[in-house]
Write a protein that holds these residues in place. Sequence first.
Motif, PDB file in Angstrom:
ATOM      1  N   GLN A 108     -10.093 -32.026 -77.148  1.00 26.61           N
ATOM      2  CA  GLN A 108     -10.897 -31.021 -77.836  1.00 26.61           C
ATOM      3  C   GLN A 108     -12.398 -31.202 -77.658  1.00 26.61           C
ATOM      4  O   GLN A 108     -13.186 -30.495 -78.284  1.00 26.61           O
ATOM      5  CB  GLN A 108     -10.552 -31.009 -79.335  1.00 26.61           C
ATOM      6  N   ASN A 109     -12.811 -32.147 -76.864  1.00 27.53           N
ATOM      7  CA  ASN A 109     -14.243 -32.360 -76.658  1.00 27.53           C
ATOM      8  C   ASN A 109     -14.583 -32.362 -75.176  1.00 27.53           C
ATOM      9  O   ASN A 109     -14.227 -33.299 -74.472  1.00 27.53           O
ATOM     10  CB  ASN A 109     -14.693 -33.701 -77.253  1.00 27.53           C
ATOM     11  N   PRO A 110     -15.257 -31.332 -74.715  1.00 28.83           N
ATOM     12  CA  PRO A 110     -15.733 -31.394 -73.333  1.00 28.83           C
ATOM     13  C   PRO A 110     -16.827 -32.450 -73.212  1.00 28.83           C
ATOM     14  O   PRO A 110     -17.441 -32.845 -74.197  1.00 28.83           O
ATOM     15  CB  PRO A 110     -16.284 -29.987 -73.078  1.00 28.83           C
ATOM     16  N   GLY A 111     -17.067 -32.898 -72.009  1.00 30.46           N
ATOM     17  CA  GLY A 111     -18.030 -33.969 -71.795  1.00 30.46           C
ATOM     18  C   GLY A 111     -19.478 -33.515 -71.894  1.00 30.46           C
ATOM     19  O   GLY A 111     -19.792 -32.322 -71.885  1.00 30.46           O
ATOM     20  N   TRP A 112     -20.336 -34.500 -71.979  1.00 30.22           N
ATOM     21  CA  TRP A 112     -21.772 -34.303 -72.198  1.00 30.22           C
ATOM     22  C   TRP A 112     -22.446 -33.399 -71.158  1.00 30.22           C
ATOM     23  O   TRP A 112     -23.336 -32.608 -71.509  1.00 30.22           O
ATOM     24  CB  TRP A 112     -22.433 -35.687 -72.215  1.00 30.22           C
ATOM     25  N   PRO A 113     -22.084 -33.475 -69.861  1.00 29.62           N
ATOM     26  CA  PRO A 113     -22.814 -32.663 -68.873  1.00 29.62           C
ATOM     27  C   PRO A 113     -22.785 -31.167 -69.174  1.00 29.62           C
ATOM     28  O   PRO A 113     -23.691 -30.435 -68.777  1.00 29.62           O
ATOM     29  CB  PRO A 113     -22.072 -32.951 -67.554  1.00 29.62           C
ATOM     30  N   LEU A 114     -21.765 -30.713 -69.895  1.00 34.87           N
ATOM     31  CA  LEU A 114     -21.656 -29.275 -70.165  1.00 34.87           C
ATOM     32  C   LEU A 114     -22.829 -28.771 -71.005  1.00 34.87           C
ATOM     33  O   LEU A 114     -23.234 -27.615 -70.894  1.00 34.87           O
ATOM     34  CB  LEU A 114     -20.322 -28.997 -70.877  1.00 34.87           C
ATOM     35  N   ARG A 115     -23.397 -29.632 -71.839  1.00 39.94           N
ATOM     36  CA  ARG A 115     -24.489 -29.192 -72.710  1.00 39.94           C
ATOM     37  C   ARG A 115     -25.675 -28.675 -71.914  1.00 39.94           C
ATOM     38  O   ARG A 115     -26.219 -27.606 -72.199  1.00 39.94           O
ATOM     39  CB  ARG A 115     -24.990 -30.361 -73.574  1.00 39.94           C
ATOM     40  N   ASN A 116     -26.066 -29.469 -70.911  1.00 36.41           N
ATOM     41  CA  ASN A 116     -27.223 -29.038 -70.130  1.00 36.41           C
ATOM     42  C   ASN A 116     -26.885 -27.901 -69.186  1.00 36.41           C
ATOM     43  O   ASN A 116     -27.752 -27.112 -68.824  1.00 36.41           O
ATOM     44  CB  ASN A 116     -27.809 -30.220 -69.355  1.00 36.41           C
ATOM     45  N   LEU A 117     -25.615 -27.823 -68.814  1.00 38.87           N
ATOM     46  CA  LEU A 117     -25.207 -26.681 -67.998  1.00 38.87           C
ATOM     47  C   LEU A 117     -25.348 -25.398 -68.812  1.00 38.87           C
ATOM     48  O   LEU A 117     -25.837 -24.379 -68.329  1.00 38.87           O
ATOM     49  CB  LEU A 117     -23.763 -26.860 -67.520  1.00 38.87           C
ATOM     50  N   PHE A 118     -24.945 -25.453 -70.074  1.00 39.63           N
ATOM     51  CA  PHE A 118     -25.129 -24.294 -70.959  1.00 39.63           C
ATOM     52  C   PHE A 118     -26.603 -23.942 -71.100  1.00 39.63           C
ATOM     53  O   PHE A 118     -26.992 -22.774 -71.023  1.00 39.63           O
ATOM     54  CB  PHE A 118     -24.541 -24.592 -72.342  1.00 39.63           C
ATOM     55  N   ALA A 119     -27.411 -24.971 -71.303  1.00 44.06           N
ATOM     56  CA  ALA A 119     -28.854 -24.727 -71.451  1.00 44.06           C
ATOM     57  C   ALA A 119     -29.410 -24.068 -70.196  1.00 44.06           C
ATOM     58  O   ALA A 119     -30.227 -23.141 -70.268  1.00 44.06           O
ATOM     59  CB  ALA A 119     -29.578 -26.045 -71.723  1.00 44.06           C
ATOM     60  N   TYR A 120     -28.929 -24.537 -69.072  1.00 39.10           N
ATOM     61  CA  TYR A 120     -29.353 -23.998 -67.783  1.00 39.10           C
ATOM     62  C   TYR A 120     -28.984 -22.520 -67.677  1.00 39.10           C
ATOM     63  O   TYR A 120     -29.809 -21.666 -67.335  1.00 39.10           O
ATOM     64  CB  TYR A 120     -28.679 -24.828 -66.695  1.00 39.10           C
ATOM     65  N   LEU A 121     -27.722 -22.209 -68.008  1.00 40.44           N
ATOM     66  CA  LEU A 121     -27.262 -20.825 -67.882  1.00 40.44           C
ATOM     67  C   LEU A 121     -27.977 -19.907 -68.872  1.00 40.44           C
ATOM     68  O   LEU A 121     -28.339 -18.774 -68.552  1.00 40.44           O
ATOM     69  CB  LEU A 121     -25.747 -20.763 -68.100  1.00 40.44           C
ATOM     70  N   ARG A 122     -28.192 -20.420 -70.093  1.00 34.76           N
ATOM     71  CA  ARG A 122     -28.867 -19.601 -71.102  1.00 34.76           C
ATOM     72  C   ARG A 122     -30.313 -19.335 -70.702  1.00 34.76           C
ATOM     73  O   ARG A 122     -30.856 -18.254 -70.970  1.00 34.76           O
ATOM     74  CB  ARG A 122     -28.856 -20.291 -72.474  1.00 34.76           C
ATOM     75  N   ALA A 123     -30.938 -20.328 -70.089  1.00 37.34           N
ATOM     76  CA  ALA A 123     -32.346 -20.163 -69.731  1.00 37.34           C
ATOM     77  C   ALA A 123     -32.509 -19.174 -68.579  1.00 37.34           C
ATOM     78  O   ALA A 123     -33.454 -18.386 -68.554  1.00 37.34           O
ATOM     79  CB  ALA A 123     -32.945 -21.515 -69.347  1.00 37.34           C
ATOM     80  N   LEU A 124     -31.589 -19.199 -67.640  1.00 34.72           N
ATOM     81  CA  LEU A 124     -31.773 -18.395 -66.437  1.00 34.72           C
ATOM     82  C   LEU A 124     -31.066 -17.040 -66.501  1.00 34.72           C
ATOM     83  O   LEU A 124     -31.523 -16.077 -65.911  1.00 34.72           O
ATOM     84  CB  LEU A 124     -31.284 -19.173 -65.209  1.00 34.72           C
ATOM     85  N   TYR A 125     -29.955 -16.977 -67.199  1.00 28.99           N
ATOM     86  CA  TYR A 125     -29.207 -15.716 -67.241  1.00 28.99           C
ATOM     87  C   TYR A 125     -28.897 -15.338 -68.683  1.00 28.99           C
ATOM     88  O   TYR A 125     -27.723 -15.278 -69.076  1.00 28.99           O
ATOM     89  CB  TYR A 125     -27.905 -15.830 -66.435  1.00 28.99           C
ATOM     90  N   PRO A 126     -29.923 -15.132 -69.504  1.00 29.09           N
ATOM     91  CA  PRO A 126     -29.675 -14.955 -70.944  1.00 29.09           C
ATOM     92  C   PRO A 126     -28.803 -13.746 -71.268  1.00 29.09           C
ATOM     93  O   PRO A 126     -28.054 -13.775 -72.244  1.00 29.09           O
ATOM     94  CB  PRO A 126     -31.082 -14.798 -71.532  1.00 29.09           C
ATOM     95  N   THR A 127     -28.858 -12.716 -70.448  1.00 30.27           N
ATOM     96  CA  THR A 127     -28.120 -11.502 -70.821  1.00 30.27           C
ATOM     97  C   THR A 127     -26.639 -11.608 -70.490  1.00 30.27           C
ATOM     98  O   THR A 127     -25.827 -10.894 -71.067  1.00 30.27           O
ATOM     99  CB  THR A 127     -28.701 -10.289 -70.076  1.00 30.27           C
ATOM    100  N   LYS A 128     -26.292 -12.478 -69.568  1.00 34.16           N
ATOM    101  CA  LYS A 128     -24.899 -12.495 -69.105  1.00 34.16           C
ATOM    102  C   LYS A 128     -24.074 -13.616 -69.708  1.00 34.16           C
ATOM    103  O   LYS A 128     -22.903 -13.770 -69.375  1.00 34.16           O
ATOM    104  CB  LYS A 128     -24.869 -12.658 -67.585  1.00 34.16           C
ATOM    105  N   THR A 129     -24.692 -14.437 -70.531  1.00 30.35           N
ATOM    106  CA  THR A 129     -23.996 -15.655 -70.917  1.00 30.35           C
ATOM    107  C   THR A 129     -23.740 -15.773 -72.418  1.00 30.35           C
ATOM    108  O   THR A 129     -23.650 -16.868 -72.943  1.00 30.35           O
ATOM    109  CB  THR A 129     -24.796 -16.888 -70.446  1.00 30.35           C
ATOM    110  N   ALA A 130     -23.619 -14.665 -73.105  1.00 26.91           N
ATOM    111  CA  ALA A 130     -23.312 -14.749 -74.533  1.00 26.91           C
ATOM    112  C   ALA A 130     -21.885 -15.262 -74.741  1.00 26.91           C
ATOM    113  O   ALA A 130     -21.560 -15.835 -75.771  1.00 26.91           O
ATOM    114  CB  ALA A 130     -23.481 -13.385 -75.186  1.00 26.91           C
ATOM    115  N   SER A 131     -21.057 -15.047 -73.748  1.00 27.34           N
ATOM    116  CA  SER A 131     -19.705 -15.587 -73.784  1.00 27.34           C
ATOM    117  C   SER A 131     -19.390 -16.161 -72.407  1.00 27.34           C
ATOM    118  O   SER A 131     -19.624 -15.509 -71.391  1.00 27.34           O
ATOM    119  CB  SER A 131     -18.705 -14.473 -74.142  1.00 27.34           C
ATOM    120  N   ILE A 132     -18.909 -17.384 -72.386  1.00 26.23           N
ATOM    121  CA  ILE A 132     -18.669 -18.048 -71.100  1.00 26.23           C
ATOM    122  C   ILE A 132     -17.253 -18.606 -71.071  1.00 26.23           C
ATOM    123  O   ILE A 132     -16.801 -19.221 -72.037  1.00 26.23           O
ATOM    124  CB  ILE A 132     -19.671 -19.204 -70.864  1.00 26.23           C
TER     125      ILE A 132
END
Lengths: 386, 323
Positions: B232-256
């Motif tokens: 039930q816990n994805p690993g730590w690298p996913l956090r910054n990947l989310f930050a990356y996606l939110r920063a660059l593609y804010p309109t497309k990433t409300a649900s991933i």
Amino acid sequence: MQALQSSLFAVREYLSPVLKESKFKEHGRITPEEFVAAGDFLVYKFPVWTWEKGDASKTRDFLPSDKQYLVTRGVPCLRRATSLAYTDADEDAERLLSFADSSAPSADGDEWVETHAGRQAHRTDSATNAGEIADIPDLDGDGPHDYEERIAKGLGGVSLGGGGEGAATETPDLDDIPDMEEEDLEEGDDEATAAPKVSVKPAAGVVDASTVEVAKGNLLQVRTYDVMITYDKYYQTPRVWLIGYDENRTPLTPSQIFQDISADHAQKTVTIEPFIHSASLQAASVHPCKHASVMKKVIERMNNSVVEEQLAQRGKPSPSGKDTPKKEKKWPFSRKSSGSAKDVQPQAGGEEEEVEGMRVDFYLVVFLKFIASIVPTIEVDSTTSF
Amino acid sequence: MPIVQFAPFSSLVQPSFWHKLTDLKVDVLKLSDDHIPVSASYSVGRTVKDRETGQEVALGCNLTVGSESFEDDHKPPSGLVLATGTFKNFNTIEEFKAADKTALFNQEAQHIWDHILTTRDSSLLNRFLLITYADLKNYKYYYWFAFPAFVSKPAWEIAEEGWKSATEEFKPEQLAEIHGHIRAQTTPSPFFLVREEAGTTSIAPVESYESFFTSSSTSHTVAFIDPSANPQNPGWPLRNLFAYLRALYPTKTASIRVLCWRDSELPSSEWKSRFGVVQIAGDPIEGRPTAVGWEKNPQGKLGPRIADLAPMMDPTRLAAQAV
């Protein structure tokens, strides 16, 4: 004393000639070329193993420079071997394992005894139990971060076992260890950080290592080991080295490592020695002086069953006259699965001399099964699915 | 909906790392306390079957450093993902204690953030910081890792059913196809995109998010090599990947749709990879999010760890046990 002995062994190994001729079936020893071949097979079949080149100054010229030794990292060790004290009652639980055919034991005795089959860890009570005693060096040899705990347990000044480790070095003053907690470094608890120690409902059948409880009520202490296999030129066999980490990933002390080695071998054939491919690293090593004779016995038995199998596959009666059923085998020492050019040996006449028997590629796979008996709780044998 | 909780990295320092540091300190660094580049590696999360209880036990979410970590052009063995970081060794314990750790940490976090915005490159998302003090005389090494991860506000949430097995979303053939693509890479990338088009499943680097996820393809999934083995816990690298996606593609990433890749080999029985659909409410905030990620010590406090190698390095101690 041991340093002397180690350097003596090093000189002896240096002076001994490189084994040229293949003798692995006669006396269980292998040449460096065979070591490389067996290593290549192991790496190919089980990618957890990789070749390493080691320290450049320690390169041994009879091995390829990029294939000096084999290593696998993070091998789990769920329990201590000391908790697996073997009693008469357990003998009833022994099972015979056959390599030729796992379902029915064959008549000619080529089985192995599987001990500790399906056992629970011993429930121990403090009065009679040996495990309790064996745990003490653990406290004694630990780093300073455990001192608080030690004192809390009233064991602070007591040095029990552990080769006088406590006495040999100055016990660091508690003042030396600065209080470096910096709780204000991060504001509050981050809600999106998974708390490691919180018991998580075991979903999908996987449990977190820190939450597993064994029957005794103790938390399971999952240690991990880095396992290295080198080639010993003097004994002409592979040699196993271990570096361990505790559940907090702190390196294990020698006395802690000995807890994971079966009582028959700890501090007899297993010692802490300088790792031969590093300038300064120390590792626990299983001394290889008996490896060749044990491997010879194991190989002989397996070879017989493999030969028999191969004969049976040719539709010839085996030498013992016993009909081995042609069924799906679990053990892969057949030409069918070895996948080499030798598979297409001519069937002409089907003379028994042509039967190849066990190939040297499997040497390390067999070797790991042997090592697994010395370190019963370290899961070095990733080949069980094989 | 439950908040997504990420399994933090746990550092694993091989003794050979400390041996190498000792050599470096004596021969090269001497009294210098400059920043040095360092590398580490991690692999997919592993589980081990307990032979006595039959349970699958998840092993830690480890980031490993070893003697090769100081080599500039180190290539990790196949199956391992390389992470780079900054290493700083202090000369005295007082300096180590007094160091402005917040500043060091923020410097790293800022570096990651700037890199995301300027280069749109995901290579630095796993960056880490390691500060040490080596007490060479006593064979004691004080060390503290930080794995900066951006905090998402509000937090990511996952549907009630939580993370499920990847086989509930993908067919085994598709997973095998993905596995083949990963193996074919010369250096495995820690993050990748998965899509389905005309019956075939293909992967691509996250940098090509916009061009790869076109309207003609379906099953758009963001995937990463997951060092966590906890269901039930994805690993730590996913956090910054989310930050990356939110920063660059804010309109497309409300649900991933997220695929946590946990299979280093083709499985003999079942796939270990996990799948989940995560959501976030609201617009991304302006500027750099705050970051967390100092590793806790064995007592669960924010504090340095100590590796005491005296039992394995001190000649007198070694002599004492060799009887």
